[in-house]
Enzyme design. Structure first.
Site, PDB file in Angstrom:
ATOM      1  N   ARG A   1       2.943  10.113   2.660  1.00 54.44           N
ATOM      2  CA  ARG A   1       2.861   8.987   1.693  1.00 54.44           C
ATOM      3  C   ARG A   1       1.671   9.171   0.713  1.00 54.44           C
ATOM      4  O   ARG A   1       0.720   8.102   0.514  1.00 54.44           O
ATOM      5  CB  ARG A   1       2.863   7.723   2.307  1.00 54.44           C
TER       6      ARG A   1
ATOM      7  N   SER B   1       8.897  -0.374   2.816  1.00 49.14           N
ATOM      8  CA  SER B   1       7.315  -0.699   3.825  1.00 49.14           C
ATOM      9  C   SER B   1       6.228  -1.021   3.146  1.00 49.14           C
ATOM     10  O   SER B   1       5.801  -0.580   2.382  1.00 49.14           O
ATOM     11  CB  SER B   1       7.187   0.891   4.673  1.00 49.14           C
TER      12      SER B   1
ATOM     13  N   GLU C   1       0.859   0.486   2.096  1.00 46.81           N
ATOM     14  CA  GLU C   1       1.396   1.451   1.264  1.00 46.81           C
ATOM     15  C   GLU C   1       1.311   1.342  -0.157  1.00 46.81           C
ATOM     16  O   GLU C   1       1.093   2.401  -0.928  1.00 46.81           O
ATOM     17  CB  GLU C   1       2.779   1.884   1.737  1.00 46.81           C
TER      18      GLU C   1
END
Ligand code: FAD
Ligand code: EPU
Length: 345
Positions: free
Chosen positions: A171, A245, A341
């Site tokens: 990520r 998420s 995130e």
């Protein structure tokens, strides 16, 4: 949507609620929809471009809008996709930054160029996909990435980034750093190996093909299975605002894992090639009692504790408050720090 438009394409005082999948409120001082590179250059030469902060927006599916944005927003809608090149081993497939990611994946599979099917149904645009090196169901974008083209927000210079230059991580990429955030991605080229094998190692995906001979599985079947799992587990932003998420899965050292396993032997954990271990943030949050729980208008989704949802009328401040409460509880119970995130704007 706007009160006036300049000839370069700026619209002023623009409502951003429909431009972020969380459905958070906020207005931009100005916004332009970018459909061509020439127009982009024109916009960057206007006095407005130097007035206040800048934000690049694709599908708005990985941003948390804090409120009004006092500068210039570029909404990227550059279009086009083609087979750029091929050799004995690979096909090189190119797409402009504004192409819808899921449509692009479906098109590659329909053309008989598989390789991206595990990443089906991830919302957003092709141009944003390298930013956090999107990943799902056992595949990360980095594994299929060839190169990208980008324009400097400072001086309009153009540059090609190869895989190494992108510094992909979990990520993560160079574009999340301060220096990297000065580049606007205009197109991405993917390297799709001609020799294809289904990647079915992710437990949820393997379950979909239980009892079947994996050798006979077709790319479209993998794509359909991924889509079916995602539809079962994840809330559709069109019905319930969210950004996927909300936290990254924490990566810890073996000593931390040993401490956690002593307290919670059923803790899901995934060893990484470098010796570290990835934990399931969803599980940690779930165990703290947050699944389906709300704080004001923001809550953890009832089927996936890692997804924060907007139950209606939430602001960026409400999202931050709920996120801070969850981070606090996970830290207090497990001594593990959660890192958000999405990008906070
Ligand atoms: P935006 O939200 O518009 O932008 C995200 C960031 O990229 C911002 O910092 C923005 O400034 C920057 N950016 C956007 N376009 C450009 C550009 N052309 N050039 C430079 N910078 C740019 N992610 C995963 O990795 N895996 C998943 O499985 C996944 N599932 C999701 C499920 C749901 C329901 C939702 C809502 C989100 C999910 N996401 C997932 C997160 C999100 O879809 C991805 O991060 C996606 O790549 C974001 O694309 P976007 O166009 O919406 O980007
Ligand atoms: N789990 C719980 N409670 C829950 C949900 C999950 O205990 O409420 C447990 C599951 O039982 C499983 C583990 O947590 O053992 C992992 O769950 P899941 O397979 O759903 O994946 P995840 O780690 O929550 C990650 C990505 C997703 C991606 C899926 C599939 C991150 C931060 N998230 O989720 O990406 O789609 O795997 O590969 O890495 C995103 O980034 O926005 C995103 C949705």
């Amino acid at each position: 949507m706007s009160s006036s438009a300049s000839c370069a394409g700026w619209r002023h005082d623009v409502d951003l609620q429909g431009f972020n999948t969380f459905g958070l409120p906020g207005r931009a001082a100005r916004l332009a929809v970018v459909t061509g590179i020439g127009q982009l250059a024109q916009l960057m030469r206007t006095p407005e471009w130097s007035d206040g902060p800048r934000l690049i927006l694709g599908g708005g599916s990985n941003v948390v809008l804090g409120g009004d944005f006092p500068g210039s927003v570029l909404k990227i809608e550059l279009r086009g996709r083609d087979l750029a090149a091929e050799d004995a081993d690979n096909r090189y497939v190119r797409a402009a930054a504004g192409e819808n990611w899921n449509d692009f994946v479906g098109w590659t599979v329909a053309c008989g160029w598989p390789g991206l099917e595990n990443l089906a149904l991830i919302p957003g645009t092709v141009g944003a996909a390298p930013i956090q090196n999107i990943g799902a169901y056992g595949l990360e974008l980095a594994e299929r990435f060839h190169c990208l083209r980008a324009v400097s927000l400072d001086d309009l210079s153009e540059r090609t980034f190869d895989r190494d230059a992108c510094r992909f991580g979990y990520r993560d990429s160079v574009f999340k750093s301060e220096a990297g955030a000065r580049w606007l991605i205009t197109e991405v080229v993917f390297r799709l190996p001609r020799r294809w094998q289904p990647q079915l190692c992710y437990a949820d995906l393997a379950r979909e093909f239980e009892g079947q001979e994996w050798g006979g599985v077709q790319p479209a079947q993998v794509m359909e299975a991924v889509i079916a799992i995602r539809r079962r587990k994840l809330p559709d932003p069109a019905c319930l605002g969210n950004a996927g998420s909300f936290f990254k899965n924490p990566v810890v050292d073996p000593a931390t894992l040993a401490r956690l396993l002593a307290e919670a032997p059923d803790l899901p954990h995934y060893p990484q090639p470098d010796g570290s271990v990835k934990l399931a943030a969803a599980w940690l949050i779930d165990r703290c009692g947050w699944k389906g729980r709300r704080l004001g208008p923001v809550g953890c989704h009832e089927r996936q504790a890692l997804v924060l949802v907007n139950h209606g009328g939430a602001t960026g401040a409400d999202v931050r408050r709920a996120a801070a409460a969850i981070e606090h509880d996970v830290q207090a119970r497990f001594g593990v720090r959660l890192e958000p995130e999405p990008t906070f704007v």
